[in-house]
Design an enzyme around this catalytic site. Sequence first.
Site, PDB file in Angstrom:
ATOM      1  CG  ASN A  49      12.892  50.585  12.019  1.00  0.00           C
ATOM      2  OD1 ASN A  49      13.679  49.658  11.885  1.00  0.00           O
ATOM      3  ND2 ASN A  49      13.282  51.815  12.294  1.00  0.00           N
ATOM      4  NE  ARG A 380      20.384  40.963  16.053  1.00  0.00           N
ATOM      5  CZ  ARG A 380      19.132  40.490  15.997  1.00  0.00           C
ATOM      6  NH1 ARG A 380      18.839  39.584  15.091  1.00  0.00           N
ATOM      7  NH2 ARG A 380      18.214  40.897  16.848  1.00  0.00           N
ATOM      8  CG  HIS A 440      21.995  40.652  23.828  1.00  0.00           C
ATOM      9  ND1 HIS A 440      22.271  41.939  24.249  1.00  0.00           N
ATOM     10  CD2 HIS A 440      21.566  40.773  22.549  1.00  0.00           C
ATOM     11  CE1 HIS A 440      22.005  42.792  23.284  1.00  0.00           C
ATOM     12  NE2 HIS A 440      21.578  42.113  22.238  1.00  0.00           N
ATOM     13  CE1 TYR A 473      22.852  47.817  12.633  1.00  0.00           C
ATOM     14  CE2 TYR A 473      22.919  46.486  14.611  1.00  0.00           C
ATOM     15  CZ  TYR A 473      22.287  46.860  13.443  1.00  0.00           C
ATOM     16  OH  TYR A 473      21.105  46.270  13.097  1.00  0.00           O
TER      17      TYR A 473
END
Length: 694
Positions: A49, A380, A440, A473
Amino acid sequence: MSETTQAQPQLLNRELSWLAFNRRVLQEAQNPEVPLLERIKFLAIFSSNLDEYFKVRVATLRRLVKLKKKTRAKLGEDPAEQLQDLLAEVSRQQQEFGDTFRNSILPELRAQHIHLVSEHDLTVEQRAWVQNYFRQHVQDLLSPIILDDNLHHLFLRDQSVYLTFLLSQPENRKKQDEERVVVMELPTKRHGSRFVQLPAQGDDKFVMFLDDVIRCCAQELFPRYQKVQVHAIKLSRDAELDIQEEVSGNMLAKIKSSLQKRETGYPARLLYDPAMPREVLRAVMQKTGISKEELVEGSRYHNFRDFFGFPDFGLAQLQYEPMPPLPHPTLPRTGKLLPAIAERDHLLHPPYQSFDYVTRLITEAAQDPLVSGISITLYRVAGKSEVAKALLKAAKNGKQVTVVVELKARFDEESNMFWAEKLQKAGANVIYGIPELKVHSKLLLITRAEQDQNRLYAYLSTGNFNEKTSELYADHGLFTSNPEITREVVEVFRYFHDRQDKAGHFQHLLVAPFELREKLNALIDHEIDLASQGQDAYIILKLNALQDERMILKLYEASRAGVRIELLIRGISCLIPELAGQSENIRQRGMVDRFLEHARVYVFGNGGQEKVYVASSDWMARNLDRRVEVAFPILQDDLRAEVRHLLDLQRQDNVKARDFHNRFIGPEDTAAARIRSQFDTYEYLKSLGKKKRK
């Protein structure tokens, strides 16, 4: 009721808020209740990160600092002051990171008979083994670069670790053998791992950094020098793509060009070992052109993200217990999915439930002779994407396949381009995003001929069509054939085709950048009206990020009107809760646990007839104004109750939840039950499957 503003509202700086989020990740690495090898992974997440933070946010601030004074004044906040504040916080967190690794993780590894040894800790037998390993597996991977007058410029690859060698005390005192500096890239990828496992001794297991294997054998590399000092450096480069997003021109070519520039982008940070001799650091700075402003003091080792590959030695007790993906309670485990979706809506919750249902659906559609078209948005894409392979089959089977590929999905552009080109060659209609907007939203639309007419099937999700991230996720996805929803999904894809200034009218979907902000404001205004009439009014928001100033001001207005607001924010939040006269009715919590919370959920009380939306969009200016986003309602009663139950588990979490100040929210009393929402979510979804089987 129009949007209002409050004089000088208090907002939290975005950069410091992001660092507070990464602090929550570090807390997991420090938590003794987290299995030891999982704590090491949280150190890797923290490091990864921070790398991205420097490549994007810090690099952006440094560009802003270089603007002319008048231009900087228009920004509102002084970027130089912001940069100074965040670098101070980064330094503090890195110190805490190092203390955690040295004083907590390493001693606990030793208690489990796992020894991370350096070249100074080896026995005679181990040293002989390491030297032999170096000659057989490492030496040929090294490429030395001498920093002398013959080298005009040293190029350091982004995010790669380099070792510097200061060679001194030559055995032959000739002038050409005087002190010199050599640099080599650490060959982690070509070696296959950052770590080397040594032979075990009884119960004791030994592992070594590849860096230290090289340090151990450095004298063999430079036998003419009696003294060889080895230290590490790592460069992070500016990752922002410089793309002129025009309607005309080849966007794919522009992305490819920008990716090539990324490798040679401006330096954002040079991490260096503080024990490195000053003359070595000066030589590196001189040959790379790096200034003092880019220098950041690190430690002996860099790229802690490589700890994702730390060996587990087969010790299951030091890892999370397996949570295999659950079968879905209302979708068939085998056989066709389209008939089941024709009967009713179904919600999918990866990673608790298998993402395989999505790939099965696309594969089924690719082979179904009655299916005429498949449309999908890809943000993605996994490197070895089963979704993309199924779409290739559909195109080869003569289906009309439309794929909207986002080429500006940061750090995933190369994978997206690879599959976009393959799909285009297979005959798919590939749309490379929308100029000036990122796509998105996560949408799948299937057109099938049934009873002399076309029937539409859709999958709308908060998560990417990515098998790899679906294992980590936590997302929600809706399978539906409800014409109220599917007709509006058609309108979104029509916009991708036509590229009109505005998409079609949406009654159910909330679509950015067209109506999402406006309709969210209307929903908040309705709660304000209810509160003003003395009725119960509330809003619950689960987001990755809350940054948009206008939406924050709207929430402040709602709070002052008496609307109860609960926020579950994983990452950035610039809203400050529980401030007198501003946000007294707002409560905020965040959570970091085994899975990454990725779903967005908006709940509005609506006078007892709750409205529940699941979304791809955070409340950030870029999501609301510069992206194509979709929030979709959960219309089926049982599924709406299901989403609310899962949301309530997170609202009640007293194990992993933190408040606005990153303090853990424990149970109200010692006798209260422990609620760890991710684990309780798994058990709840497992119980749904059992009820169905009964």
